[in-house]
Motif scaffolding. Structure first.
Motif, mmCIF file in Angstrom:
data_model
loop_
_atom_site.group_PDB
_atom_site.id
_atom_site.type_symbol
_atom_site.label_atom_id
_atom_site.label_comp_id
_atom_site.label_asym_id
_atom_site.label_seq_id
_atom_site.Cartn_x
_atom_site.Cartn_y
_atom_site.Cartn_z
ATOM 1 N N VAL A 120 48.119 39.257 21.987
ATOM 2 C CA VAL A 120 47.059 39.718 22.807
ATOM 3 C C VAL A 120 46.079 38.441 22.963
ATOM 4 N N ASN A 121 46.379 37.389 23.759
ATOM 5 C CA ASN A 121 45.461 36.338 23.888
ATOM 6 C C ASN A 121 45.277 36.127 25.380
ATOM 7 N N LEU A 122 44.278 35.423 25.651
ATOM 8 C CA LEU A 122 44.055 35.109 26.987
ATOM 9 C C LEU A 122 44.764 34.407 28.073
ATOM 10 N N MET A 123 45.826 34.183 27.403
ATOM 11 C CA MET A 123 46.878 33.108 28.459
ATOM 12 C C MET A 123 48.081 34.327 28.910
ATOM 13 N N ASN A 124 48.173 35.428 28.118
ATOM 14 C CA ASN A 124 49.130 36.616 28.508
ATOM 15 C C ASN A 124 48.847 37.164 29.918
ATOM 16 N N PRO A 125 49.568 36.871 30.708
ATOM 17 C CA PRO A 125 49.161 37.449 32.159
ATOM 18 C C PRO A 125 48.967 39.085 31.854
ATOM 19 N N VAL A 126 49.856 39.729 31.204
ATOM 20 C CA VAL A 126 49.729 41.099 30.982
ATOM 21 C C VAL A 126 48.135 41.472 30.489
ATOM 22 N N VAL A 127 47.765 40.710 29.533
ATOM 23 C CA VAL A 127 46.281 41.273 28.950
ATOM 24 C C VAL A 127 45.378 40.934 30.396
ATOM 25 N N LEU A 128 45.510 39.840 31.081
ATOM 26 C CA LEU A 128 44.865 39.573 32.307
ATOM 27 C C LEU A 128 44.761 40.689 33.187
ATOM 28 N N VAL A 129 45.915 41.057 33.589
ATOM 29 C CA VAL A 129 46.045 42.250 34.313
ATOM 30 C C VAL A 129 45.376 43.645 33.812
ATOM 31 N N GLY A 130 45.280 43.621 32.700
ATOM 32 C CA GLY A 130 44.835 44.875 31.861
ATOM 33 C C GLY A 130 43.397 44.691 32.196
ATOM 34 N N VAL A 131 42.830 43.457 32.070
ATOM 35 C CA VAL A 131 41.433 43.108 32.181
ATOM 36 C C VAL A 131 41.046 43.367 33.589
ATOM 37 N N PHE A 132 41.769 43.141 34.662
ATOM 38 C CA PHE A 132 41.531 43.485 35.967
ATOM 39 C C PHE A 132 41.541 44.836 36.168
ATOM 40 N N ILE A 133 42.433 45.525 35.721
ATOM 41 C CA ILE A 133 42.224 47.023 35.891
ATOM 42 C C ILE A 133 41.146 47.830 35.220
ATOM 43 N N GLY A 134 40.785 47.354 34.095
ATOM 44 C CA GLY A 134 39.833 47.920 33.556
ATOM 45 C C GLY A 134 38.502 47.452 34.287
ATOM 46 N N ALA A 135 38.305 46.425 34.842
ATOM 47 C CA ALA A 135 37.210 46.139 35.435
ATOM 48 C C ALA A 135 37.170 46.985 36.712
ATOM 49 N N MET A 136 38.343 47.063 37.346
ATOM 50 C CA MET A 136 38.431 48.058 38.671
ATOM 51 C C MET A 136 38.089 49.376 38.236
ATOM 52 N N MET A 137 38.770 49.995 37.257
ATOM 53 C CA MET A 137 38.562 51.349 36.685
ATOM 54 C C MET A 137 36.987 51.668 36.840
ATOM 55 N N ALA A 138 36.159 50.713 36.212
ATOM 56 C CA ALA A 138 34.609 50.994 36.273
ATOM 57 C C ALA A 138 34.217 51.562 37.707
ATOM 58 N N PHE A 139 34.715 50.725 38.602
ATOM 59 C CA PHE A 139 34.100 50.543 39.992
ATOM 60 C C PHE A 139 34.672 51.774 40.837
ATOM 61 N N VAL A 140 35.962 52.027 40.426
ATOM 62 C CA VAL A 140 36.549 53.096 41.169
ATOM 63 C C VAL A 140 36.193 54.484 40.733
ATOM 64 N N PHE A 141 35.801 54.427 39.215
ATOM 65 C CA PHE A 141 35.149 55.879 39.009
ATOM 66 C C PHE A 141 33.726 56.005 39.539
ATOM 67 N N CYS A 142 33.026 54.961 39.460
ATOM 68 C CA CYS A 142 31.800 55.149 40.150
ATOM 69 C C CYS A 142 31.806 55.590 41.670
ATOM 70 N N GLY A 143 32.803 54.730 42.292
ATOM 71 C CA GLY A 143 32.855 54.989 43.724
ATOM 72 C C GLY A 143 33.199 56.588 44.049
ATOM 73 N N MET A 144 34.150 57.047 43.096
ATOM 74 C CA MET A 144 34.592 58.494 43.393
ATOM 75 C C MET A 144 33.233 59.478 42.895
ATOM 76 N N THR A 145 32.511 59.197 41.972
ATOM 77 C CA THR A 145 31.429 60.009 41.515
ATOM 78 C C THR A 145 30.206 59.977 42.777
ATOM 79 N N MET A 146 30.080 58.660 43.059
ATOM 80 C CA MET A 146 29.246 58.560 44.235
ATOM 81 C C MET A 146 29.608 59.296 45.429
ATOM 82 N N ASN A 147 30.820 59.022 45.858
ATOM 83 C CA ASN A 147 31.462 59.950 46.954
ATOM 84 C C ASN A 147 31.279 61.508 46.801
ATOM 85 N N ALA A 148 31.502 61.928 45.490
ATOM 86 C CA ALA A 148 31.506 63.408 45.333
ATOM 87 C C ALA A 148 30.151 63.906 45.460
#
Lengths: 740, 740
Positions: A553-581
């Motif tokens: 679980v270190n910052l060179m592991n691409p799997v960790v990085l992809v997880g971070v990307f998805i986490g960042a995206m989740m915040a935005f997508v969740f807001c987008g959904m509720t805004m549109n709702a």
């Protein structure tokens, strides 16, 4: 020396809180509800609110049954222990109950507050504030009840052994965390559903009523006005209640789990048990201090705004200062006699709490600076109305983005300081230092939320005053009453800033603590299925640091990085959904209000009554319909991430979601708050005043800000923690089956 | 077998690109510039643009001198080697030069394009597209020139030894990365300064001219109209040129560095050298393929829109397909004869490029779906204008947030696949697998950008056509010309989507590659000062994984988490600053335009000429003034984070900034694009058409979208990489002195 029976103190505190909530409720109910029209309007709102809650709980119950069934199946396959499904249900149940009681109180209190306000500002404050206190005390009371009873049951009986699990403190506390997941799930539905409801009604009422037909807020001629008032109750009261129940319970449970793991191998007997006790005791003492604070909120009958503000601040500040002092006492009681490596622990860990409280105050002040019309930033947003709505939006967004700096830096400094205080200022990164430091971060969060009984009261009385104003307007009371309720509402906004600072800061710290709990749960899952770590270290003996190395679980592991990307995206997508709702639901409301204005004869002259029920039904249906997808996404994404990316991917997801979600939440809350107050600033007579083109431009800002500050923004805090909770509960699945 | 002389192929490709750029430039200059009025207006714009660039470079030169001096001082204290300060300057110089040439061409081309468009759509396309190709070829030509010459110098002479550094490929490639920092710094100033300039002028011109006085776009009566056209050049042409120069050079340099470190200990001779060569060769071949693509963009003289679109797509698609095929050829040439563990490397690494190209296409298509008025999402934003500007803003923000899902998931999948392809589908997390996988990610980014010569041409000709339209409007050409230039501009938007997909995707992959380069630079810094890793591992022998363990760069380390928080915040604060900067600069412009309208007699009747110069001066001054603080912050924060939080904090900062910045950039770009096209959709006659209330509501959206898509959004991509570059250059300082 210190035995299990000390838990009864916590249980007693919870009962004390509930008892006072009951007393305040009875006191409020004794007040006069005013004229018949006032009673009728209040009954309308109450009926709509209860109907919504009933509808909402119907949907939520189905989700809970499905999830509990899944946990049951997981228990069958040894992916989880057999207590989890029930603990999960109790968490959801009590959280829902807190929202229900809070809303019931609020809907009974609004007409009574309006009526009391006819007498004086102070009388109004007393009724509204005590009703808010009911909510505050119910939340802390029910949460402590659930925590203490579960702890008594799991620690005192052989229940865990009976279902084939270990019966140690680590298993007990991580099992209890699943009741946190119940609270989080309930909170997310309450926040998202309530947030969509209230903003659809609000935006719909404003867009047609205010903008197109130029009739004032809460005008009885507006068909959406009852729905708007119902919305304040289901969103700002029931939603907020469930939200803070989750935060409060979550911080205590996470810190108990951290304490159990940090001191699992302590050479001194009883250390682990005392570390688990500490957060519960701080919370229990916090109940007492909250009560003291609540009783301090009183002034002379003819008090003006300044005295009232003083009274409120006195209440919250006293509680905050006392809890800092009390923490030293509690910690000395628990750890004061220790020697050797734990000799200084009592005051060091207490310092972590002081750090947390200071951070909360700073974040609160920064929030106030950026969102109050008394300061430059919001005034500049108001000024930008001179060049139209577009520049109001641009400057409000700019303000919100800039305003993230102070809270994030403050939380960053607080994390490092709380960590270092708790581990004796030891920079060296060892497993022992890490565990104790994380425990300090958790304790800091508990300290910040321990006086929730009063801080929530200062927050929750705002919507009550707001509703009282609506009632006054609709029942044609003298305009002075409306002015006073507006003043009460504004007063609440100022004192609530500190409470919000505590809520935001503690959410970040709690989420951090939950990360460690996740790793702990991975450990338990491995032990349950009898596996070692991937690098061969024996699970039972593995430290947090071992897990980081074994799972890369270190910052060179691409799997960790992809997880971070998805986490960042989740915040935005969740807001987008509720805004549109909100956008979609508001659209339907706008169409209905327009239809009524054009088809019901005499409606604008006040000669025909609008069809309020229909607007209430539209909001209810819209919110029910729209809340499901974003909420279920929040539950599914961590599960899918675990199944595909495994442990490092999940931890990346949680960090990405936490960091981005936290910053995004602050941005949205502050932009929304600034737009709201920029509008108020113009209404106070600046830049052309009410009715001017500039005012219209700020109304656009306020309308955009509505879903920002009341739907998407506040839901993010819950999203962050729910994703952690889901990951924790699903840890057994993640370790046994994952693609990468 | 493969010697240093192969670099001359790269050098030759760069000269070929520059030669064709020169030829296209000469061809364009031969065209007729049209009427005297057209020439006069073009001269006005050219003068304003050049004046701005001169002013901008003056400021930037000072920043560059200061930074170069700092690097010189660092070299003196052995914190950096003695070549860095100069490499940094050349990167900045060439990047600035690319912007200068591109803008010079664009400002000469606009009147000529307008004039050619009078003849036919196809003639206009030819002039505009070939002028855009000048920019594309200058960017790749200068970048490859800088890369190849530096490599020849550093690898062929003893320069590095002369300044006391090692003379191995790792030191050479990481030293060359500092020329990337020069390019990034230049790009950030160009994007931020140009972005503020263009949007201040645009927003200012629109708010007063269009909204208050109801005069059309580019009307010569509007005092801000020349500034607006200058802005298109300094923002969309010069800014974009510097931006993509940075991306292109950055991806090649980062991958070279990754290749040098991944194969440093390879048992096969020459592997390391060939791995360093590969990205340069792919880029060199990409130049040839871009030229082929550019020549494919031609149709019959009387071609309609459909044929023109076909011609453009043929050009870019052919280049993309050919580069995929060519990569297999290049890799076979380099690694086809290898045996043992490298036997399959040639096709495996090539597959990484295919993954990258596919990801770029998917992101491009998703961008098109979310931002084109041909699809539902943007049409819904347009529809929400029925309920006013507030709902346009809410739905546009909602759309942008939702639209982050596909790009992020695509990049996530691409990262994992490019990684796995390149290391032979080996999931095991070992230092060797990690290095080879990261190299694959880098190569994928290089592949995506290798045909920049043509993709940038399709992007850059848009603003040229836009300016041609402005020229046509101002010089009173027949409306048909304006219609045609608008069509050309719209055409460009469609084809540019793929180019943008490549740019976004490659930026994320490159930033990831830079993370690994940062660790490599830490290693070099330790070797230079003769220190071991904190856990005692010898620096020269340490792998990436050793560094992660020695510096505790795992997700339980609070310092890492605080870094992630600060990184996430930086993205928001930076956007907030640039948004506010646009707001302030636009405010000044609005006041000036209003002043001119009210004080210059006969201006609205077209009888008196407005004072264009003054508006140009206001934009220039505003942009200069406002660009400094955010840009300097981007340089300072990574340095301060390093000094306070050390290596784990910096890596956290970079990841947090990358994840949040990437998602935020996609959100802002797509919201802005959707608002722009929603307005166009209404103008096409939907929902009331031009001049209706609905149209006005979409104009508000478009105005908010301006800084979103042209200032803050695009600057984020550079911010992310600049923070990495700064950290790399400052690595020596971070390892020797840090607080935590």
């Amino acid at each position: 020396m210190i035995s299990n029976s000390i838990i009864y103190i916590v249980l007693a505190a919870s009962i004390l809180a509930l008892a006072f909530a009951f007393i305040f409720y009875k006191q409020m109910m004794k007040q006069d509800e005013g004229t018949d029209l006032m009673k009728k309007i209040a009954a309308h709102v109450r009926k709509g609110a209860m109907a919504y809650l009933k509808q909402q709980y119907k949907v939520v119950i189905i989700v809970f049954i499905i999830l509990a069934a899944i946990f049951g199946i997981m228990a069958y396959f040894k992916l989880q222990n057999g207590v989890v499904w029930f603990a999960f249900l109790t968490g959801g149940f009590f959280s829902g109950l807190a929202g229900f009681f809070g809303m019931k109180t609020a809907t009974y209190a609004s007409a009574r507050t309006a009526n009391a306000t006819r007498k004086s500002l102070n009388s109004g404050l007393q009724v509204a504030f005590r009703s808010g206190a009911v909510m505050g005390l119910v939340v802390v009371g029910l949460a402590l009840l659930d925590v203490s009873v579960w702890f008594l049951v799991l620690n005192g009986t052989g229940l865990l052994e009976a279902v084939g699990a270990e019966n140690d403190l680590i298993t007990i506390t991580t099992t209890m965390l699943t009741f946190g997941m119940g609270a989080s799930t309930q909170a997310l539905f309450a926040r998202v559903g309530g947030g969509i409801y209230t903003k659809a009604a609000d935006v719909g009422a404003d867009l047609v009523g205010k903008t197109e037909y130029n009739i004032p807020e809460d005008d009885p001629r507006n068909p959406a006005t009852i729905a708007d008032n119902v919305g304040d109750n289901v969103g700002d009261v029931a939603g907020m209640g469930a939200d803070l129940y989750e935060s409060y319970a979550g911080s205590i449970l996470a810190t108990m789990a951290l304490g159990a793991s940090a001191f699992a191998t302590a050479a001194v007997e009883g250390m682990q048990f005392k570390a688990v006790l500490a957060p519960m005791l701080i919370a229990a003492v916090g109940v007492l201090l909250s009560l003291i604070g609540i009783f301090l909120v009183r002034t002379k009958e003819n008090a003006g705004m300044k005295e009232l503000l003083g009274a409120l601040s006195r209440g919250t500040n006293t509680a905050a200062i006392l809890i800092a002092a009390a923490t030293f006492g509690i910690m000395y009681f628990l750890f004061g006699k220790e020697t050797g490596e734990y000799a200084n622990m009592w005051w060091q860990t207490s310092l972590s709490v002081v750090v947390g409280l200071l951070a909360g105050v700073i974040i609160g002040k920064a929030t106030e600076y950026y969102t109050s019309q008394s300061y430059k930033p919001t005034q500049k947003v108001a000024e930008s109305s001179k060049t139209g709505p577009a520049t109001v939006i641009i400057s409000g967004l700019g303000l919100g983005m800039l305003s993230t700096a102070i809270p994030v830096v403050t939380v960053g400094v607080a994390i490092v300081l709380a960590y270092l205080c708790a581990n004796g200022f030891n920079i060296e990164f060892t497993a022992a230092n890490l565990s104790r430091g994380l425990y300090g971060i958790g304790i800091a969060a508990v300290g910040m939320l321990s006086t929730l009984g009063i801080t929530l009261a200062t927050d929750a009385y705002g919507p009550i005053a707001d509703n009282a104003g609506g009632n006054a307007e609709m029942s044609g009371l003298e305009p002075e009453v409306r002015k006073r309720t507006d003043a009460l509402d504004a007063l609440g906004n100022t004192t609530a800033a500190t409470g919000k600072g505590f809520a935001i800061g503690s959410a970040a710290l709690t989420a951090l603590a939950l990360l460690a709990s996740y790793v702990e749960e991975i450990k338990i899952a491995l032990i349950r299925i009898g596996q070692d770590l991937p690098n061969g270290v024996e699970a039972a003996k593995a430290t947090l640091v071992d897990f980081m190395e074994a799972y890369n679980v270190n910052l060179m592991n691409p799997v960790v990085l992809v997880g971070v990307f998805i986490g960042a995206m989740m915040a935005f997508v969740f807001c987008g959904m509720t805004m549109n709702a909100v956008g979609r639901a508001a659209q339907k409301m706008v169409e209905e209000v327009r239809r009524q204005f054009s088809t019901i004869k005499g409606i604008l002259q006040g000669e025909a009554e609008p069809d309020y029920e229909r607007c209430v039904a539209i909001s209810t249906k819209g919110a029910q319909h729209e809340m499901l997808v974003p909420s279920i996404l929040a539950i599914l994404v961590p599960i899918l991430t675990g199944v595909i990316l495994g442990v490092p991917g999940v931890l990346g997801l949680l960090i990405g979601g936490l960091a981005t979600g936290f910053v995004l939440a602050v941005f949205m809350a502050n932009s929304g708050g600034a737009w709201d107050n920029a509008k108020k600033y113009v209404e106070e007579g600046n830049f052309g005043g009410k009715g001017s083109e500039n005012h219209k431009a700020t109304v656009v800002g306020d309308t955009v800000g509505d879903p920002f500050k009341d739907t998407s923004g506040p839901s993010l805090n819950i999203l962050i923690k729910l994703m952690s909770m889901v990951s924790i509960v699903m840890a057994g699945l993640t370790v046994t089956c994952h693609l990468l």
